[in-house]
Scaffold this active site. Structure first.
Site, short mmCIF file in Angstrom:
data_model
loop_
_atom_site.label_atom_id
_atom_site.label_comp_id
_atom_site.label_asym_id
_atom_site.label_seq_id
_atom_site.Cartn_x
_atom_site.Cartn_y
_atom_site.Cartn_z
N ASP A 42 16.50 -43.37 44.05
CA ASP A 42 16.26 -42.28 45.00
C ASP A 42 17.52 -41.43 45.24
OD1 ASP A 42 15.70 -40.63 47.09
OD2 ASP A 42 14.49 -42.11 48.17
N ASP B 122 64.24 -14.92 8.54
CA ASP B 122 63.52 -14.77 9.81
C ASP B 122 63.62 -13.32 10.28
OD1 ASP B 122 62.81 -15.42 12.79
OD2 ASP B 122 62.52 -17.33 11.78
N ASP B 123 63.40 -13.11 11.53
CA ASP B 123 63.35 -11.78 12.15
C ASP B 123 64.57 -10.93 11.76
OD1 ASP B 123 62.62 -9.74 13.78
OD2 ASP B 123 62.65 -10.89 15.64
N ARG C 83 58.78 -9.62 25.85
CA ARG C 83 59.82 -9.48 24.83
C ARG C 83 59.86 -8.04 24.31
NH1 ARG C 83 61.15 -12.23 19.09
NH2 ARG C 83 63.25 -12.89 19.55
N LYS D 135 56.27 -17.22 7.72
CA LYS D 135 56.27 -17.71 9.11
C LYS D 135 55.55 -16.66 9.95
CE LYS D 135 59.52 -18.97 12.84
NZ LYS D 135 60.94 -19.16 13.13
N TRP D 136 54.40 -17.04 10.50
CA TRP D 136 53.53 -16.11 11.23
C TRP D 136 53.79 -16.31 12.72
CZ3 TRP D 136 48.90 -13.44 9.19
CH2 TRP D 136 48.16 -12.79 10.19
N ASP D 137 54.50 -15.36 13.30
CA ASP D 137 54.92 -15.54 14.69
C ASP D 137 54.05 -14.74 15.66
OD1 ASP D 137 56.49 -16.49 16.76
OD2 ASP D 137 58.38 -15.91 15.84
N ASN E 185 54.80 -13.67 19.78
CA ASN E 185 55.79 -13.95 20.81
C ASN E 185 55.50 -13.46 22.22
OD1 ASN E 185 57.75 -15.55 19.55
ND2 ASN E 185 58.44 -13.81 18.36
N ASP F 212 60.71 -23.70 20.07
CA ASP F 212 62.01 -23.05 19.83
C ASP F 212 63.15 -23.98 20.20
OD1 ASP F 212 61.20 -20.69 18.75
OD2 ASP F 212 61.23 -19.55 20.63
C1 GLA Z 1 60.39 -16.58 18.04
C2 GLA Z 1 60.33 -17.80 17.15
C3 GLA Z 1 61.73 -18.07 16.60
C4 GLA Z 1 62.21 -16.87 15.85
C5 GLA Z 1 62.18 -15.64 16.75
C6 GLA Z 1 62.49 -14.38 15.99
O1 GLA Z 1 61.10 -16.82 19.20
O2 GLA Z 1 59.85 -18.89 17.84
O3 GLA Z 1 61.70 -19.20 15.76
O4 GLA Z 1 61.42 -16.66 14.71
O5 GLA Z 1 60.91 -15.47 17.34
O6 GLA Z 1 62.44 -13.26 16.78
#
Ligand code: GLA
Length: 730
Positions: free
Chosen positions: A52, A368-369, A445, A478-480, A482, A548
């Site tokens: 119930d 990288d960047d 950023r 590396k495909w970011d 942010n 990071d």
């Molecule tokens: C991010 C990534 C880092 C690096 C920077 C470059 O913060 O996590 O590993 O690639 O961007 O701007």
């Protein structure tokens, strides 16, 4: 057969090797959940208990039955509007604006193989794994003409059951889906803890264990991505469950956008666990004939504690989520330019960096960047993926050739989903950025997010990626990503509540096209480190930069938490310089290497600054990693201790045939004089003997797994020492 239907009591049963999941079509056509636990045979139609509960609401056709209420019955697809006051999976609004839907069973169908989902990542079973099966159950709300197809995929040998749902407007009026979670687990008794993986940038996925009570516990992200702050993973465990004992259940979302996971006890002491799309900033209209797919959730159960649960998930992600040639290949040891140079490099510096790396056995250089457009800092250039020839001193083709001539493979960084206001792309197409007309956009950023819910934007991004990758043999991308999404407005959408979901579909469509066109390319995911570490991304990028934060001690926590749901083969982990760029902490070089050894290994420092002895060490570390990589990438992972509760963090990788095991330990806290510490391995062959190939000592496995290996702890030679043992069966 993994799936069966018992017509007599109308139960549908899913079996894996060690588990059983059972549901029942009840007398009103509701699909009840009966059981998910250790394997059992037969129908459990005596569950759940009914007595119930007259104070709870009942469907109209049960007005006289005080023991029937959807407010306490465990269900597969609870909806708003049936009297269930717990959190629903599905909320819809009809053309009159009214909420409420009432789904009843229509039909079910069994199919061989595992279902796939158009445009969304999903677990797959390879040909030859023909024991995988799919169950489709269709429920319908007659009034709305709403059909919900619940999909269940069973992978019996790894004890995994997947769920997804297709929500179709099969009626004549518009319906708005206001909430569409995928999976729900109603467990009718027991006291549980919920384990989730909250964190922050640089400290992602640090587990928190909380008792489940009648207060709802909600984890989620409405940021457009799975996020640094929460992870789309839920683990429910017996209060006393440990790594090796106790019952536990996990849900992992195969999706990279906003999500919501919930756990709560109801007024009757039953626990509901649910996971799926976030309903925040979401409102998805379906016109007649249109459908929405609730993305997949992977579920697994273990009665041997959290270790076995993670192992099931690792096997699933490693072999049934990750795809392509890199799924099973050992990953290259790489060096990344970011922490070495940031934006301050040119072509000569990169080539010199590559030759030093080559000399130390490193296999791949990632630029990288900073290599494109006017990208001298992070204020500009995103969206213009054209190489900065003045900076590199030549074309990208020439740079790739020069790196290849040195003997290294070439990898490159891109952040394809983003756009800087200072970019030619933005000047040409300001409406391609997600921004609300008349409102200054929020920047993250210094950048905005491209509107990937639009096909033409995705086409442009894909075209630009191709024009970079076509410059020469690029082995790695590396495909970011942010920043998070804040301004949700697409110039192409008529309903802004669709944008975040359609964005993720757009992202997946680009990743799919990249994978098809460049099948040999290794793509590593990244999102300000580990801000989008989920099973959805792992379908396209078999490894993801974990964080990071490269500080070895912080990484113990991050990698420990990540391992609850994701395998070591997915975790990007690099050795970086000391004092650490992020924490300022000094740790021994050997400790940094041992911690990075537990993932996809690489370096993130300027090799030129290393003295000769350190260069020799890098040579040894790289050679060592290549030796142990098969164990790390393919072996079973055991968390031997937790850095959250133990000053010695220890873990182990064991080969599937148990002939090899790598045991590692890091002392991350040391007080007073040396204390007695032992590391106790698991998963070895009982009665066998193992030799530690580093020191030559031979051990009995039974003794090792009982008494352990004594760690030679001492105040000297200082903090953060580490120990590693490579055991081989003799
Ligand atoms: C991010 C990534 C880092 C690096 C920077 C470059 O913060 O996590 O590993 O690639 O961007 O701007």
């Amino acid at each position: 057969m993994p799936i069966s239907f018992d017509e007599r009591v109308r139960t549908l049963t899913l079996h894996t090797d060690a588990t059983t999941y059972q549901m029942q079509i009840d007398e009103l056509g509701y699909l009840l959940h009966l059981y998910y636990g250790r394997r059992t045979e037969g129908s459990l139609d005596y569950l759940p208990s009914r007595f119930d509960r007259g104070t709870s609401a009942a469907p109209h056709d049960k007005a006289d039955d005080r023991s029937y209420s959807l407010d306490f019955l465990p269900q597969e697809c609870p909806t708003q509007g049936t009297g269930d006051t717990r959190s629903p999976l599905l909320v819809v609004r009809d053309a009159t604006g009214a909420f409420g839907c009432d789904l009843r069973y229509v039909r079910h169908e069994l199919r061989g193989g595992k279902y796939g989902l158009e445009g969304l990542p999903a677990v797959y079973a390879s040909a030859g794994e023909d024991e995988a099966q799919t169950l489709s159950v269709t429920l319908r709300d007659e009034r709305l003409g709403l059909e919900v197809e619940l999909l269940y995929g069973v992978l019996p040998h790894i004890d995994v059951i997947c769920r997804a749902a297709r929500i179709t407007n099969a009626g004549t009026g518009r319906i708005v889906v206001e909430k569409a979670q995928t999976a729900c687990l109603d467990i009718v008794h027991g006291d549980f803890d919920l384990v989730s993986l909250p964190g922050r940038h640089g400290m992602e996925r640090t587990p928190v264990r909380t008792p489940v009570s009648q207060l709802s516990y909600v984890v989620g992200s409405a940021k457009g991505s799975s996020s640094h702050q929460q992870n789309p993973f839920l683990l429910l465990a017996d209060r006393d469950a440990t790594e090796v004992s106790g019952r536990c259940w996990a849900m992992s979302f195969v999706y990279s956008g906003s999500f919501k996971g919930e756990a709560a006890r109801d007024q009757y002491g039953q626990t509901r666990l649910q996971l799926g799309l976030s309903d925040e900033l979401f409102s998805y209209p379906l016109d007649p004939g249109e459908a929405l797919v609730a993305p997949e959730v992977i579920m697994t159960y273990s009665r041997e504690g959290l270790g076995r649960l993670s192992d099931n998930l690792h096997r699933c992600v490693r072999s049934h989520v990750c795809r392509g040639v890199w799924r099973d290949r050992l990953r290259p040891v790489l060096i990344n330019s970011w922490e070495a140079f940031y934006f301050d490099f040119d072509g000569d510096r990169l080539v010199e960096f590559a030759s030093l790396a080559k000399d130390m056995g490193i296999e791949l250089l990632v630029v990288d960047d900073g290599w494109f457009a006017n990208r001298h800092d992070d204020r500009r250039g995103l969206g213009d993926w054209v190489v900065n020839e003045a900076k590199l001193g030549g074309t990208l083709t020439q740079l790739i050739a020069a790196i290849n001539d040195v003997g290294l493979q070439f990898g490159i960084w891109m952040e394809p989903e983003m756009i800087s206001e200072d970019s030619d792309l933005y000047r040409a197409h300001p409406d391609w950025a997600l921004a609300i007309p008349g409102k200054d956009p929020v920047v993250g950023r210094n950048q905005l997010v491209l509107d990937l819910s639009r096909r033409e934007v995705c086409d442009n991004v894909f075209g630009q990626i191709c024009s970079v990758l076509d410059q020469g043999p690029v082995a790695y991308l590396k495909w970011d990503y942010n920043r998070l999404i804040t301004d949700i407005y697409s110039h192409a959408a008529s309903d802004q509540g669709t944008v975040l979901y359609d964005y993720v579909l757009g992202l997946y469509s680009i990743l799919e096209r990249v994978g098809e066109r460049y099948p040999e390319l290794l793509v590593e995911g990244c999102a300000g480190g580990g801000g989008r570490f989920d099973a959805g991304m792992l379908h396209y990028t078999p490894q993801i930069w974990c964080s990071d934060n490269t500080d070895a001690i912080d990484r113990l926590y991050i990698q420990y938490g990540t391992s609850l749901s994701y395998p070591c083969s997915a975790m990007g982990a690099h050795v970086s310089a000391c004092p650490n760029e992020h924490s300022g902490r000094m740790t021994p070089f050997s400790t940094r290497a041992i911690v990075a050894d537990a993932g996809t290994f690489g370096y993130e420092l300027d090799l030129k600054t290393l003295p000769p002895q350190a260069r020799e060490k890098v040579r040894e570390q790289v050679a060592w990693h290549k030796r142990i990589a098969p164990l790390v990438q393919r072996g079973r992972y055991h968390r031997l201790t937790s850095p959250l509760t133990d000053p010695v963090c220890a873990w182990e990788h064991v080969s599937d045939d148990r002939t090899q095991a790598l045991v590692s330990a890091v002392v991350h806290e040391l007080h007073g004089y040396g204390i007695a510490r032992y590391v106790v391995p698991r998963g070895l062959t009982p009665d066998a003997r193992y030799r530690d190939v580093i020191r030559g000592d031979v051990y009995e496995a039974n003794a090792l797994m009982e008494a352990g290996i004594p760690l030679p702890l001492a105040m000297k030679p200082g903090e953060y020492r580490s120990y590693t043992y490579l055991l081989e069966r003799v």
